[in-house]
Scaffold this motif. Structure first.
Motif, PDB file in Angstrom:
ATOM      1  N   GLN A  86       0.823  -1.213   0.000  1.00  0.00           N
ATOM      2  CA  GLN A  86       0.000   0.000   0.000  1.00  0.00           C
ATOM      3  C   GLN A  86       0.857   1.263   0.000  1.00  0.00           C
ATOM      4  O   GLN A  86       0.523   2.249  -0.642  1.00  0.00           O
ATOM      5  N   PHE A 132       2.492   1.574  -3.756  1.00  0.00           N
ATOM      6  CA  PHE A 132       1.731   1.519  -5.009  1.00  0.00           C
ATOM      7  C   PHE A 132       1.516   2.882  -5.660  1.00  0.00           C
ATOM      8  O   PHE A 132       1.738   3.053  -6.856  1.00  0.00           O
ATOM      9  N   LEU A 133       1.089   3.873  -4.884  1.00  0.00           N
ATOM     10  CA  LEU A 133       0.742   5.169  -5.486  1.00  0.00           C
ATOM     11  C   LEU A 133       1.922   6.140  -5.519  1.00  0.00           C
ATOM     12  O   LEU A 133       1.769   7.279  -5.955  1.00  0.00           O
ATOM     13  N   ARG A 134       3.092   5.687  -5.085  1.00  0.00           N
ATOM     14  CA  ARG A 134       4.302   6.536  -5.075  1.00  0.00           C
ATOM     15  C   ARG A 134       3.998   7.904  -4.450  1.00  0.00           C
ATOM     16  O   ARG A 134       4.194   8.944  -5.094  1.00  0.00           O
ATOM     17  N   ARG A 159      -1.373   2.952 -15.354  1.00  0.00           N
ATOM     18  CA  ARG A 159      -0.001   3.236 -15.759  1.00  0.00           C
ATOM     19  C   ARG A 159       0.303   2.623 -17.110  1.00  0.00           C
ATOM     20  O   ARG A 159       1.422   2.585 -17.558  1.00  0.00           O
ATOM     21  N   LEU A 165      -2.667  12.489  -1.594  1.00  0.00           N
ATOM     22  CA  LEU A 165      -1.478  11.672  -1.309  1.00  0.00           C
ATOM     23  C   LEU A 165      -0.265  12.078  -2.130  1.00  0.00           C
ATOM     24  O   LEU A 165       0.784  11.449  -2.035  1.00  0.00           O
ATOM     25  N   ARG A 166      -0.392  13.146  -2.947  1.00  0.00           N
ATOM     26  CA  ARG A 166       0.723  13.613  -3.789  1.00  0.00           C
ATOM     27  C   ARG A 166       1.357  12.455  -4.533  1.00  0.00           C
ATOM     28  O   ARG A 166       2.570  12.215  -4.443  1.00  0.00           O
ATOM     29  N   SER A 167       0.571  11.729  -5.280  1.00  0.00           N
ATOM     30  CA  SER A 167       1.056  10.548  -5.989  1.00  0.00           C
ATOM     31  C   SER A 167       2.014  10.917  -7.110  1.00  0.00           C
ATOM     32  O   SER A 167       1.861  11.950  -7.764  1.00  0.00           O
ATOM     33  N   GLY A 168       2.999  10.065  -7.329  1.00  0.00           N
ATOM     34  CA  GLY A 168       3.890  10.210  -8.475  1.00  0.00           C
ATOM     35  C   GLY A 168       3.300   9.620  -9.741  1.00  0.00           C
ATOM     36  O   GLY A 168       3.898   9.712 -10.808  1.00  0.00           O
ATOM     37  N   LEU A 169       2.121   9.010  -9.634  1.00  0.00           N
ATOM     38  CA  LEU A 169       1.503   8.360 -10.801  1.00  0.00           C
ATOM     39  C   LEU A 169       0.613   9.308 -11.591  1.00  0.00           C
ATOM     40  O   LEU A 169       0.489   9.184 -12.805  1.00  0.00           O
ATOM     41  N   TYR A 170      -0.053  10.217 -10.899  1.00  0.00           N
ATOM     42  CA  TYR A 170      -0.984  11.116 -11.582  1.00  0.00           C
ATOM     43  C   TYR A 170      -0.951  12.485 -10.905  1.00  0.00           C
ATOM     44  O   TYR A 170      -0.523  12.620  -9.764  1.00  0.00           O
ATOM     45  N   TYR A 190      -5.030  -2.671  -8.244  1.00  0.00           N
ATOM     46  CA  TYR A 190      -5.180  -1.494  -7.382  1.00  0.00           C
ATOM     47  C   TYR A 190      -6.245  -1.723  -6.315  1.00  0.00           C
ATOM     48  O   TYR A 190      -6.049  -1.407  -5.132  1.00  0.00           O
ATOM     49  N   ILE A 247      -4.929  -4.033  -3.600  1.00  0.00           N
ATOM     50  CA  ILE A 247      -3.971  -3.406  -2.679  1.00  0.00           C
ATOM     51  C   ILE A 247      -4.640  -2.348  -1.815  1.00  0.00           C
ATOM     52  O   ILE A 247      -4.400  -2.270  -0.606  1.00  0.00           O
ATOM     53  N   SER A 248      -5.522  -1.543  -2.418  1.00  0.00           N
ATOM     54  CA  SER A 248      -6.083  -0.433  -1.649  1.00  0.00           C
ATOM     55  C   SER A 248      -7.169  -0.895  -0.673  1.00  0.00           C
ATOM     56  O   SER A 248      -7.395  -0.256   0.349  1.00  0.00           O
TER      57      SER A 248
END
Lengths: 292, 292
Positions: free
Chosen positions: A27, A30-32, B3, B31-36, B132, B135-136
């Motif tokens: 967890q 996953f979302l970096r 992704r 969450l300040r994701s690096g994915l989006y 996803y 995991i979430s």
């Protein structure tokens, strides 16, 4: 999740002592997120700056009672007490940590109600946790709240005449089932030359008023030999999770003690077959494929 | 979340046409994701590279039927069809988009069952979405699945004798309630000199076999004047969400049409009082505090 007082520019280190619940790593990675960064085993963590240590007690996967291990100045401790219920472990004393998490999924098995709760001392941390739940789940529905209230009502009613009535309350019933399963599994494993299970001392449980055993939610099987657990279990139609997933030695594997009764009995039969094989009671080529 | 084929080093732009559901922005940013990366209103988006456009149809907050607006080469479209049910909108044709999301929470109101589903053409995208979710949410519980199966069974049983039986099925019943509420609200608003609601043409609904109205899940109130909606509604004990939260003009406000019957009637009463005030039927200092 917790940004309280922490620098917003760097992700906060997130650690847990191995063997740790594999979901924390999955967890967290996953979302970096820019808020936190999974740093693995708390035993080897030595970075400067803020960090969060998750302490799972009793622990998933191995059922041990735990305390924090990092103990640096800038840490926040999150106690995951999902399994601190009398069916799993003696309730030795009231806990008094800053952040304590609970869930119905392991207390009564109502995983689908998606209801957990937290006891949090710092008001600002509690506010941020509430905000996160609000955003990530669009709030807790009335349907879930009604179910949770009903579950709590039935639980507490069952415990009202505790130690006086003849019938078992929920926790006594669950404790009996978990103990029977643990004993059945121990009986199977004691025939093995290479497999073993963790042992826990009895302790005084304030809930039951008796010395009780630990009945972990998972069997944390250890092998003396280099076992290819994944292949071995798959060949025998058992679903387990290798120790590697928990930051531990691949000689360990975690198996759930929660399966339906028929499935649990099948698991015992199939594990017996593996133990017979690895003890050399089966001749021919099959034996060599089990041990690497 | 997606992704697929996209560069892992840069976050993918995420957009939705304003007014968009405020939760997209909140969830994407928290969450300040690096994915989006949330990039706001799709109407003004013109960056190169991969992007995801969420198309909500009927739209939350304003109930409009929508198509994608960006239409650049490297985009992925996610259709959020939470409200594409006959109680809210005429079901004019079967949809055939690459990624279509649905949820029980708006179909039948079972928000607490936390069950949604997706129709996805690309196997690899479906696999990633499943990963996803796994995991979430640690998977969808059996409890939720049993509830969902029960709900679907009751829904489909009710629709089996559709157009022949005398009794209403679930969608007819819900359509009637939603239509009654919309008409009551329209009757209140038509007395206002400065407030208005969006108008939708009737359309042929393949589910009911009739021309039907749109009955949006939210009232998207517009004001001709500069209204301080937050203060105005709070003074009159109405909880609404300002247009600003949806990337829209603050002259709009969104109010849920889902409240319990008593609460909905109170809302109508209180809105009537606001309209009386803003029409100048009340003398004294109160009036000036309502319009900025």
């Amino acid at each position: 999740m917790l940004r309280d007082g922490y620098s917003a520019s760097h992700p906060v280190s997130l650690v847990a002592a191995a063997p740790y619940y594999s979901g924390y790593k999955d967890q967290a990675e996953f979302l970096r997120s820019g808020l936190y960064k999974w740093e693995g085993d708390a035993h080897t963590f030595d970075k400067d700056g803020p960090y969060i240590e998750v302490v799972t007690s009793p622990n998933n996967p191995d059922g041990t009672i735990r305390e924090a291990v990092v103990n640096l100045g800038e840490g926040k401790l999150v106690y995951d007490l999902a399994y601190y219920w009398p069916q799993y472990t003696p309730i030795t004393h009231p806990l008094d940590h800053d952040i304590m998490l609970f869930t119905f999924s392991k207390c009564t098995g109502h995983a689908g109600s998606r209801i957990g709760w937290a006891l949090v001392k710092d008001k600002e941390v509690a506010r941020k946790m509430t905000e996160y739940m609000q955003i990530s789940s669009i709030g807790v529905s009335k349907e879930s709240q009604l179910r949770a209230a009903k579950i709590l009502g039935v639980l507490s009613e069952g415990c009202q005449h505790f130690r006086t009535a003849d019938s078992e309350n929920f926790f006594e019933y669950s404790h009996r089932i978990m103990r029977e399963r643990r004993e059945s599994l121990q009986n199977v494993v004691k025939n093995s030359k290479i497999f073993s299970l963790p042992k826990f001392p009895q302790d005084y449980c304030n809930f039951t008023g008796k010395y009780t055993d630990s009945n972990p939610a998972f069997a944390w099987l250890h092998s003396k030999e280099d076992i290819d657990w994944e292949n071995l279990l798959r060949e025998h139609k058992i679903i387990g999770r290798s120790g590697e997933r928990f930051g531990a030695d691949p000689k360990y594997v975690r198996i759930s003690m929660f399966s339906p009764p028929e499935a649990f009995n099948l698991f015992l039969e199939r594990l017996s077959a593996i133990i017979d094989n690895t003890n050399g009671n089966v001749v021919g080529g099959e034996e060599s494929s089990i041990i690497k």
